[in-house]
Enzyme design. Structure first.
Site, PDB file in Angstrom:
ATOM      1  N   TYR A 151      34.215  -1.177 -18.342  1.00  0.00           N
ATOM      2  CA  TYR A 151      33.763   0.183 -18.116  1.00  0.00           C
ATOM      3  C   TYR A 151      35.073   1.411 -18.615  1.00  0.00           C
ATOM      4  CZ  TYR A 151      32.673   5.063 -16.502  1.00  0.00           C
ATOM      5  OH  TYR A 151      32.297   6.505 -16.512  1.00  0.00           O
ATOM      6  N   ARG A 158      35.241   5.330 -26.373  1.00  0.00           N
ATOM      7  CA  ARG A 158      34.455   6.554 -26.707  1.00  0.00           C
ATOM      8  C   ARG A 158      35.080   7.688 -27.123  1.00  0.00           C
ATOM      9  NH1 ARG A 158      30.881   8.733 -21.489  1.00  0.00           N
ATOM     10  NH2 ARG A 158      33.025   8.044 -20.440  1.00  0.00           N
ATOM     11  N   ARG A 228      29.103  16.953 -14.643  1.00  0.00           N
ATOM     12  CA  ARG A 228      28.356  16.566 -13.791  1.00  0.00           C
ATOM     13  C   ARG A 228      26.715  16.762 -14.350  1.00  0.00           C
ATOM     14  NH1 ARG A 228      30.979  12.428 -11.473  1.00  0.00           N
ATOM     15  NH2 ARG A 228      33.343  13.145 -10.663  1.00  0.00           N
ATOM     16  N   GLU A 335      22.581   4.516  -8.105  1.00  0.00           N
ATOM     17  CA  GLU A 335      22.985   5.631  -8.873  1.00  0.00           C
ATOM     18  C   GLU A 335      21.813   6.306  -9.347  1.00  0.00           C
ATOM     19  OE1 GLU A 335      26.226   5.591 -11.617  1.00  0.00           O
ATOM     20  OE2 GLU A 335      24.940   6.594 -13.190  1.00  0.00           O
TER      21      GLU A 335
END
Length: 344
Positions: A151, A158, A228, A335
């Site tokens: 990750y 990215r 978020r 999640e």
């Protein structure tokens, strides 16, 4: 690089539903269908459906053999196309795009850098330059130690692919670990898909949490690059909620308790709804029938307990889809991402 074809301007509208169907073709036959997602081994492969709007996500459903299809419907009619590695559809107001990239020998960092570079080259010149929401799925998300964790490597790649990141306009996002994200030759595959618009949305942060792009160095050499949540520019597009877990400040909470983690996660989602309602007071303050949730559970044996707790907390009117997946921190067991206030 060629941009997406011109398309008459359309009212910005997005309706998302979970629909059981024997095949996705009938859902794709509707002129307003922007995208259709299948989940798990029983859904047709992406290659088997010759339509840029269809994507099979390699996450298995929990508590049912075959998951419903997730269907995005826009104002329509929808135009589809392909541009290099990118498949896309758009209706004059909203665009769906997807890139699937096999991991090279260099691993997930190189795959994410290449996938995001291809995505950025396309969408910045597509006529839909404002990213609203991104989804990322790839194998073994927590494999590796320290900065070699996959990750963390993905986060580095990215940003390499995107180039300069402006934290004032970050989209909402999800990054989830798949148990079976493999190409036909058995190599690992990164899936990145997104929703973009002609007009910008409003990124939102959770007052209970440190913004992900401000995480301290202990979480890796490159902070995660997402907001978020994001409030779209039209009231006919739902609030877009990023993948949300049991984190307060920047620290994971309740490592030894699934029940407490799920409660904390739902509290964080309510907090995000509160932040959104400061700008869009017509939104209801809690999850309801207008919400659409995807619940990612790392241990399949926890599925029934999670379902019972969701129904006790949310009632039976909130549509949700439960999938077997790994969260980006090893100690996190669940999640939830979603949309709220589905466009009408």
């Amino acid at each position: 690089m060629s941009s997406a074809p011109d398309h008459p301007s359309a009212p910005q509208r997005l309706v998302v539903d979970y629909i059981h169907a024997s095949t996705p073709q009938a859902l794709l036959g509707l002129p307003e269908t922007l995208a259709v997602f299948g989940f798990g081994a029983l859904a047709p492969s992406t290659a088997a459906i010759d339509d840029p709007r269809y994507l099979r996500v390699p996450l298995s459903p929990l508590r049912e053999a075959a998951a419903p299809y997730e269907v995005w419907r826009a104002s329509g009619p929808v135009t589809t196309g392909r541009d290099g590695a990118v498949r896309y559809s758009h209706d004059g107001s909203l665009m769906f795009g997807v890139v699937e990239w096999e991991e090279p020998e260099g691993g997930i960092l190189h795959a994410s850098a290449h996938a995001y570079a291809a995505m950025a080259a396309f969408w910045r010149d597509s006529g839909y330059p404002h990213l609203l929401r991104i989804w990322n799925y790839f194998d073994a998300i927590t494999e590796g130690d320290g900065d070699a964790e996959r990750y963390r490597q993905f986060c580095v790649g990215r940003v390499q692919g995107l180039g300069e990141v402006d934290t004032r306009v970050l989209p909402a996002a999800t990054a989830i670990g798949s148990r079976e994200a493999r190409s036909r030759d058995g190599r690992r595959m990164l899936q990145v898909y997104w929703l973009a618009a002609r007009e910008p949305g409003l990124p939102l942060e959770n007052p209970r949490q440190v913004s992900a792009y401000r995480y301290p160095r202990e979480y890796g050499p490159q902070s995660p690059s997402f907001a978020r949540a994001l409030l779209p520019p039209s009231p006919h597009v739902p609030l877009l909620l990023s993948g949300t877990a049991s984190i307060v400040g920047h620290a994971s909470q309740h490592a030894d308790s699934l029940r407490a983690q799920l409660d904390e996660t739902l509290t964080n989602l309510d907090s995000l709804l509160g932040a959104a309602r400061e700008h869009a007071p017509a939104l209801t303050p809690h999850m309801d029938a207008s919400s659409r949730l995807k619940v990612y559970v790392s241990d399949a044996a926890d599925a029934d307990a999670v379902a019972a707790q969701l129904e006790a907390r949310l009632g039976t009117r909130v549509p949700w889809l439960m999938l077997h997946a790994d969260v980006c921190r090893r100690e996190l067991l669940v999640e939830i991402e979603g949309m709220h206030g589905v466009g009408a």
